[in-house]
Motif scaffolding. Structure first.
Motif, short mmCIF file in Angstrom:
data_model
loop_
_atom_site.label_atom_id
_atom_site.label_comp_id
_atom_site.label_asym_id
_atom_site.label_seq_id
_atom_site.Cartn_x
_atom_site.Cartn_y
_atom_site.Cartn_z
N ASP A 284 49.73 -85.00 -32.86
CA ASP A 284 50.51 -86.16 -32.34
C ASP A 284 51.86 -85.72 -31.96
O ASP A 284 52.29 -86.05 -30.74
CB ASP A 284 50.88 -87.04 -33.63
N ALA A 285 52.45 -84.86 -32.46
CA ALA A 285 53.78 -84.24 -31.86
C ALA A 285 53.75 -83.49 -30.63
O ALA A 285 54.49 -83.66 -29.72
CB ALA A 285 54.46 -83.14 -33.01
N THR A 286 52.49 -82.79 -30.56
CA THR A 286 52.35 -82.20 -29.25
C THR A 286 51.86 -83.02 -28.23
O THR A 286 52.29 -82.93 -27.12
CB THR A 286 51.32 -81.07 -29.43
N PHE A 287 51.11 -84.09 -28.55
CA PHE A 287 50.67 -85.25 -27.50
C PHE A 287 52.01 -85.86 -27.08
O PHE A 287 52.14 -85.98 -25.81
CB PHE A 287 49.99 -86.18 -28.21
N ARG A 288 52.97 -86.11 -27.86
CA ARG A 288 54.13 -86.82 -27.42
C ARG A 288 55.08 -85.74 -26.52
O ARG A 288 55.78 -86.59 -25.53
CB ARG A 288 54.94 -87.17 -28.82
N GLU A 289 55.03 -84.61 -26.70
CA GLU A 289 55.86 -83.63 -26.21
C GLU A 289 55.10 -83.42 -24.84
O GLU A 289 55.79 -83.64 -23.82
CB GLU A 289 55.91 -82.26 -26.76
N VAL A 296 51.03 -92.10 -19.78
CA VAL A 296 50.01 -91.87 -20.76
C VAL A 296 50.23 -91.86 -22.31
O VAL A 296 49.33 -92.45 -23.06
CB VAL A 296 49.38 -90.42 -20.58
N LYS A 297 51.53 -91.75 -22.46
CA LYS A 297 52.05 -91.70 -23.98
C LYS A 297 51.85 -92.75 -24.52
O LYS A 297 51.59 -93.09 -25.98
CB LYS A 297 53.49 -91.39 -23.79
N ARG A 298 51.66 -94.14 -24.17
CA ARG A 298 51.59 -95.48 -24.54
C ARG A 298 50.16 -95.61 -25.48
O ARG A 298 50.26 -96.46 -26.21
CB ARG A 298 51.89 -96.51 -23.59
N SER A 299 49.07 -94.94 -24.89
CA SER A 299 48.08 -94.91 -25.45
C SER A 299 47.83 -94.44 -27.03
O SER A 299 47.07 -94.83 -27.76
CB SER A 299 46.87 -94.19 -24.70
N GLY A 300 48.84 -93.26 -27.21
CA GLY A 300 48.85 -92.85 -28.43
C GLY A 300 47.94 -91.81 -28.55
O GLY A 300 46.85 -91.55 -27.85
N ARG A 301 48.05 -90.85 -29.33
CA ARG A 301 47.40 -89.62 -29.66
C ARG A 301 45.93 -89.85 -29.88
O ARG A 301 44.92 -89.50 -29.50
CB ARG A 301 48.05 -88.43 -30.70
N ASP A 302 45.65 -90.56 -31.05
CA ASP A 302 44.36 -90.96 -31.35
C ASP A 302 43.41 -91.41 -30.52
O ASP A 302 42.14 -91.18 -30.03
CB ASP A 302 44.24 -91.78 -32.60
N ARG A 303 43.98 -92.54 -29.54
CA ARG A 303 43.18 -93.16 -28.66
C ARG A 303 42.73 -92.03 -27.58
O ARG A 303 41.57 -92.02 -26.92
CB ARG A 303 43.68 -94.08 -27.85
#
Length: 380
Positions: A284-289, A296-303
Motif C-alpha cells: 500500500d505504501a509503495t503504491f501510494r508513492e 491511478v491512486k484513486r483505485s487503491g492498492r488492492d483493486r
C-alpha cells in the motif's frame, strides 16, 4: 483570435485559449427541457451504472444544470487535449507489461484543469459581473452534453465526446455563470455509419449505438468496481490494468488529433509500459508513492493489484512466464481476499501444475473456509 470589448463571449473564449485550453464554447445552461437528464435516469433505472451508487444518489442534481444550481444561465465549456504520441492499441500485445489508460499516465488532470478554470472563472466574473461556479467532472454536472451544446464536438456512438479537431483525446471543464451569454451552435454528429468504436470493444459494453452498459466496460471494472472481476471479463481484459482506450483509439477522427501540448499531461516514463512483476510487488505504501499525483491512486492498492494479477493470468506463453509466476506466489497469501482470489486465478491459468502444487500445500483441513473457497473456484 480577434475580440472586441463589446463582445464578452469572444473575450472569454480568447482568454481560455491563452490559459492553455485547446477549445472553448458557450452553451445555455437553463433549458426548460434537458433531454440528457432523461437518458441518465433511464441508464440508472436499467442498472447500467453498476456499483457507482453516487450516480443514483445524485441523480436529481444531475438531471439538469439548474437542478444543481438554479442560478445557472450559461456555461463556458473548455477542452484540453491529451493526445498520445503513439497508438494505444499497439501496447495491448506487450503482455509482460501493464496497459494504463492514456489519460492516467501523466499528472492528475483535475489539478491541472481546475487551477486554470478558476483563473478563467475570475475573468468571467470580472467581464460579466455575474456569479460563477467551476466544475471538472467530480461534481454532478453532465459535462459532455453541455460540451456538445457549446459546439466543442458531439457525443459519439461510444457516448464519449468527439471533435473534428481534437479527435477523442481531450478533457472537459466548465464554468457555470448566472450571466446571459450568447450560445454557440450545437455540435453536429459526424459518426455517420461508422461502427469502429462499437466493434472493437472487447467486452461488448455497448448494447446499442450511443448506449453504454458500464457493468461490462473495462474502464468501470478496473477503476470503479470493487469486487472480484467477473469470470467472463477476465480474459478480455488482456493487459489492461487501469482503464481502456480501445473505443477512443479506434475512432477515425483521431487522424486529425494533435499530441498533447501541456507537458504535465505527458506520460511519465515509468507508466508507459510498467512491468507486471514489479507492479505485483506493490504494497500500500509503495503504491501510494509510485502513483502520487496520478489518477491511478484513486483505485487503491488492492483493486489495482487485482487488475495486475488478471493481466499476469492473461500473459501466458511469453518469455517472462517464470518471472511472472514467481511474482504471483507472495500474493497467494495476501491480506486482501480481492488480491488473493485474482492471484489464484492467474496462477491456475498461467501454470496449472504449480497451481495444483500450491493448492495442495496451502489447504489443510482447518484452513479458513473463505480462502479454501478461493482455491476451489474453477478458473475461467
Amino acid at each position: 483570435m480577434q475580440s472586441s470589448t463589446s463582445d464578452p463571449e469572444a473575450r472569454l473564449k480568447a482568454r481560455a485559449l491563452a490559459l492553455g485550453f485547446d477549445a472553448a464554447g458557450i452553451a445555455r445552461a437553463d433549458e426548460a427541457i434537458w433531454a440528457p437528464g432523461a437518458r441518465l435516469k433511464e441508464f440508472v433505472a436499467l442498472g447500467r451504472h453498476g456499483e457507482m451508487a453516487w450516480m443514483e444518489t445524485t441523480l436529481e442534481r444531475r438531471s439538469a444544470p439548474t437542478a444543481m444550481w438554479p442560478g445557472a444561465r450559461s456555461a463556458l465549456v473548455v477542452a484540453m487535449n491529451y493526445g498520445p504520441d503513439h497508438n494505444p492499441l499497439d501496447t495491448l500485445s506487450e503482455t509482460e507489461t501493464g496497459n494504463i489508460s492514456v489519460y492516467a499516465r501523466g499528472r492528475d488532470y483535475h489539478d491541472i484543469i481546475k487551477s486554470r478554470l478558476k483563473q478563467l472563472a475570475g475573468e468571467v466574473a470580472q467581464i460579466t459581473g455575474a456569479e460563477v461556479k467551476v466544475f471538472v467532472d467530480t461534481a454532478p454536472l453532465m459535462e459532455k452534453p453541455l460540451a456538445q451544446r457549446a459546439g466543442l464536438g458531439w457525443q459519439g456512438r461510444h457516448t464519449n465526446l468527439v471533435s473534428r479537431d481534437l479527435g477523442s483525446w481531450f478533457f472537459l471543464g466548465t464554468v457555470l455563470t448566472s450571466a446571459e451569454l450568447t450560445p454557440d451552435p450545437e455540435g453536429a454528429d459526424h459518426c455517420g455509419s461508422c461502427r469502429a468504436c462499437l466493434d472493437i470493444c472487447p467486452t461488448n459494453a455497448f448494447p446499442a449505438p450511443y448506449q453504454l452498459d458500464a457493468r461490462r466496460c473495462i474502464s468501470y471494472l478496473t477503476i470503479e468496481y470493487g469486487g472480484p472481476i467477473p469470470a467472463e471479463f477476465r480474459a478480455p481484459m488482456g493487459n489492461r490494468i487501469y482503464g481502456c482506450d480501445d473505443c477512443l483509439a479506434a475512432c477515425p477522427w483521431n487522424k486529425f488529433a494533435a499530441h498533447a501540448s501541456e507537458s504535465a499531461l505527458f506520460a511519465r516514463a515509468e507508466l508507459k509500459g510498467p512491468g507486471l512483476d514489479e507492479l505485483a510487488a506493490l504494497d500500500d505504501a509503495t503504491f501510494r508513492e509510485v502513483f502520487s499525483g496520478s489518477p491511478v491512486k484513486r483505485s487503491g492498492r488492492d483493486r489495482f493489484v487485482r487488475n495486475v494479477c488478471i493481466a499476469i493470468g492473461n500473459s501466458g506463453g511469453n518469455s517472462g512466464q517464470g518471472r511472472l509466476v514467481a511474482s504471483l506466489l507472495p500474493l497467494l497469501g495476501d491480506a486482501s481476499p480481492l488480491v488473493r482470489g485474482a492471484a489464484i486465478w492467474a496462477l491456475a491459468r498461467l501454470d496449472p501444475a504449480r497451481f495444483a502444487e500450491e493448492k495442495a500445500r496451502r489447504q489443510p483441513s482447518e484452513h479458513d473456509r473463505t480462502v479454501t473457497a478461493e482455491w476451489d473456484e474453477t478458473p475461467a
